[in-house]
Design a protein around this motif. Structure first.
Motif, PDB file in Angstrom:
ATOM      1  N   GLY A   1      55.210  -5.260  30.321  1.00 27.13           N
ATOM      2  CA  GLY A   1      56.609  -4.754  31.426  1.00 27.13           C
ATOM      3  C   GLY A   1      56.233  -4.943  32.675  1.00 27.13           C
ATOM      4  O   GLY A   1      57.180  -4.566  33.694  1.00 27.13           O
ATOM      5  N   ASN A   2      55.062  -5.698  32.832  1.00 28.30           N
ATOM      6  CA  ASN A   2      54.584  -5.834  34.429  1.00 28.30           C
ATOM      7  C   ASN A   2      55.647  -6.760  35.243  1.00 28.30           C
ATOM      8  O   ASN A   2      55.704  -8.001  34.402  1.00 28.30           O
ATOM      9  CB  ASN A   2      53.294  -6.271  34.515  1.00 28.30           C
ATOM     10  CG  ASN A   2      52.342  -4.985  34.071  1.00 28.30           C
ATOM     11  OD1 ASN A   2      52.638  -3.949  34.224  1.00 28.30           O
ATOM     12  ND2 ASN A   2      51.361  -5.531  33.243  1.00 28.30           N
TER      13      ASN A   2
ATOM     14  N   ASP B   1      68.088 -10.982  48.594  1.00 27.62           N
ATOM     15  CA  ASP B   1      68.502 -10.325  49.793  1.00 27.62           C
ATOM     16  C   ASP B   1      67.119 -10.066  50.585  1.00 27.62           C
ATOM     17  O   ASP B   1      67.160  -9.360  51.514  1.00 27.62           O
ATOM     18  CB  ASP B   1      69.156  -9.029  49.212  1.00 27.62           C
ATOM     19  CG  ASP B   1      68.564  -8.016  48.505  1.00 27.62           C
ATOM     20  OD1 ASP B   1      67.071  -8.234  48.194  1.00 27.62           O
ATOM     21  OD2 ASP B   1      68.872  -6.937  48.055  1.00 27.62           O
ATOM     22  N   GLY B   2      66.051 -10.463  50.227  1.00 25.52           N
ATOM     23  CA  GLY B   2      64.876 -10.247  50.886  1.00 25.52           C
ATOM     24  C   GLY B   2      64.042  -9.276  50.136  1.00 25.52           C
ATOM     25  O   GLY B   2      62.825  -9.115  50.810  1.00 25.52           O
ATOM     26  N   SER B   3      64.411  -8.399  49.214  1.00 25.55           N
ATOM     27  CA  SER B   3      63.527  -7.279  48.952  1.00 25.55           C
ATOM     28  C   SER B   3      62.716  -7.722  47.596  1.00 25.55           C
ATOM     29  O   SER B   3      62.658  -8.924  47.115  1.00 25.55           O
ATOM     30  CB  SER B   3      64.613  -6.264  48.529  1.00 25.55           C
ATOM     31  OG  SER B   3      65.476  -6.726  47.273  1.00 25.55           O
ATOM     32  N   VAL B   4      61.757  -6.961  47.397  1.00 27.97           N
ATOM     33  CA  VAL B   4      60.777  -7.289  46.281  1.00 27.97           C
ATOM     34  C   VAL B   4      60.542  -6.025  45.412  1.00 27.97           C
ATOM     35  O   VAL B   4      60.445  -5.089  46.011  1.00 27.97           O
ATOM     36  CB  VAL B   4      59.645  -7.401  46.971  1.00 27.97           C
ATOM     37  CG1 VAL B   4      58.336  -7.949  45.898  1.00 27.97           C
ATOM     38  CG2 VAL B   4      59.436  -8.901  47.945  1.00 27.97           C
ATOM     39  N   GLU B   5      60.776  -6.349  44.250  1.00 32.58           N
ATOM     40  CA  GLU B   5      60.754  -5.236  43.208  1.00 32.58           C
ATOM     41  C   GLU B   5      59.423  -5.461  42.517  1.00 32.58           C
ATOM     42  O   GLU B   5      59.208  -6.459  41.729  1.00 32.58           O
ATOM     43  CB  GLU B   5      61.885  -5.217  42.283  1.00 32.58           C
ATOM     44  CG  GLU B   5      62.005  -3.951  41.350  1.00 32.58           C
ATOM     45  CD  GLU B   5      63.093  -4.187  40.333  1.00 32.58           C
ATOM     46  OE1 GLU B   5      63.021  -4.369  39.222  1.00 32.58           O
ATOM     47  OE2 GLU B   5      64.209  -3.860  41.029  1.00 32.58           O
ATOM     48  N   ILE B   6      58.462  -4.594  42.410  1.00 36.16           N
ATOM     49  CA  ILE B   6      57.263  -4.794  41.682  1.00 36.16           C
ATOM     50  C   ILE B   6      57.166  -3.318  40.727  1.00 36.16           C
ATOM     51  O   ILE B   6      57.196  -2.341  40.958  1.00 36.16           O
ATOM     52  CB  ILE B   6      55.838  -4.669  42.477  1.00 36.16           C
ATOM     53  CG1 ILE B   6      55.906  -5.395  43.713  1.00 36.16           C
ATOM     54  CG2 ILE B   6      54.631  -4.651  41.994  1.00 36.16           C
ATOM     55  CD1 ILE B   6      54.987  -5.352  44.897  1.00 36.16           C
ATOM     56  N   ARG B   7      57.095  -3.733  39.293  1.00 35.96           N
ATOM     57  CA  ARG B   7      56.796  -2.758  38.457  1.00 35.96           C
ATOM     58  C   ARG B   7      55.570  -3.025  37.682  1.00 35.96           C
ATOM     59  O   ARG B   7      55.092  -4.193  37.291  1.00 35.96           O
ATOM     60  CB  ARG B   7      58.195  -3.127  37.327  1.00 35.96           C
ATOM     61  CG  ARG B   7      59.446  -2.599  38.125  1.00 35.96           C
ATOM     62  CD  ARG B   7      60.275  -2.699  37.007  1.00 35.96           C
ATOM     63  NE  ARG B   7      61.830  -2.551  37.833  1.00 35.96           N
ATOM     64  CZ  ARG B   7      62.229  -1.273  37.583  1.00 35.96           C
ATOM     65  NH1 ARG B   7      61.814  -0.619  36.639  1.00 35.96           N
ATOM     66  NH2 ARG B   7      63.556  -1.097  38.253  1.00 35.96           N
ATOM     67  N   GLY B   8      54.949  -1.958  37.134  1.00 37.23           N
ATOM     68  CA  GLY B   8      53.697  -2.033  36.224  1.00 37.23           C
ATOM     69  C   GLY B   8      53.613  -0.768  35.540  1.00 37.23           C
ATOM     70  O   GLY B   8      53.767   0.417  36.371  1.00 37.23           O
ATOM     71  N   SER B   9      52.877  -0.709  34.306  1.00 35.00           N
ATOM     72  CA  SER B   9      52.416   0.536  33.771  1.00 35.00           C
ATOM     73  C   SER B   9      51.336   0.973  34.252  1.00 35.00           C
ATOM     74  O   SER B   9      51.120   2.310  34.320  1.00 35.00           O
ATOM     75  CB  SER B   9      52.481   0.193  32.351  1.00 35.00           C
ATOM     76  OG  SER B   9      51.427  -0.794  31.934  1.00 35.00           O
ATOM     77  N   ARG B  10      50.440  -0.022  34.718  1.00 34.59           N
ATOM     78  CA  ARG B  10      49.093   0.504  35.356  1.00 34.59           C
ATOM     79  C   ARG B  10      48.787  -0.369  36.606  1.00 34.59           C
ATOM     80  O   ARG B  10      49.030  -1.530  36.536  1.00 34.59           O
ATOM     81  CB  ARG B  10      48.028   0.110  34.522  1.00 34.59           C
ATOM     82  CG  ARG B  10      47.991   1.059  33.140  1.00 34.59           C
ATOM     83  CD  ARG B  10      46.765   0.932  32.195  1.00 34.59           C
ATOM     84  NE  ARG B  10      45.698   1.093  33.099  1.00 34.59           N
ATOM     85  CZ  ARG B  10      44.167   0.774  32.493  1.00 34.59           C
ATOM     86  NH1 ARG B  10      44.099   0.214  31.522  1.00 34.59           N
ATOM     87  NH2 ARG B  10      43.323   1.172  33.184  1.00 34.59           N
ATOM     88  N   VAL B  11      48.440   0.212  37.565  1.00 34.00           N
ATOM     89  CA  VAL B  11      48.276  -0.020  39.027  1.00 34.00           C
ATOM     90  C   VAL B  11      46.884   0.005  39.177  1.00 34.00           C
ATOM     91  O   VAL B  11      46.262   1.109  39.496  1.00 34.00           O
ATOM     92  CB  VAL B  11      49.257   0.390  40.026  1.00 34.00           C
ATOM     93  CG1 VAL B  11      48.913  -0.203  41.462  1.00 34.00           C
ATOM     94  CG2 VAL B  11      50.713   0.138  39.715  1.00 34.00           C
TER      95      VAL B  11
END
Length: 137
Positions: free
Chosen positions: A95-96, A103-113
């Motif tokens: 799911g990372n 629109d210039g935005s950034v979405e970062i997703r991760g279960s472990r950072v």
């Protein structure tokens, strides 16, 4: 012999084929109409990817008769996120993901950072929908 003049060489059957990987790594094995091994994997500039075993991949054929082949991409998984034209969505196992929105935005997703070194952010940073403010604890 007259018969040898009647047999024509088989022509190229297209520039690409859908295949399934049998060997993963930097050079992969793929089954299309038969298994081919040691194919290089190519992707867009700045993007590294190794297909997993059993992945549906695009095999691009080139050269005379299509004997030079490479793996160029994979089919998105079922239920993959829909994105707008020009946007980029990178996803990986567990799911990372990194989503570069139009629109210039950034979405970062991760279960472990895990961050080693420095992370520099320009612009507004929100965490779980709230503006981030560093703690002076």
């Amino acid at each position: 012999m007259w018969l040898s003049r009647q047999i024509k060489p088989a022509g190229a059957d297209g520039g690409a084929d859908l295949g399934v990987t049998t060997i993963s790594g930097q050079k992969v094995g793929v089954v299309t109409r038969g298994e081919v091994r040691d194919l290089p994997v190519y992707g867009p500039g700045g993007y590294l990817w190794t297909p997993a075993n059993g992945a549906a991949v695009l095999v691009v054929k080139g050269g005379p008769g299509g004997e030079e082949q490479c793996v160029a991409g994979a089919r998105p998984p079922e239920g993959a996120r829909r994105i707008e034209p020009g946007e980029v969505y990178l996803y990986g196992p567990g799911g990372n993901s990194v989503y570069l929105k139009g629109d210039g935005s950034v979405e970062i997703r991760g279960s472990r950072v895990s961050v080693s070194g420095e992370l520099s952010v320009s612009g507004q940073l929100t965490v779980n929908g709230r503006p981030y403010t560093p703690c002076d604890c």
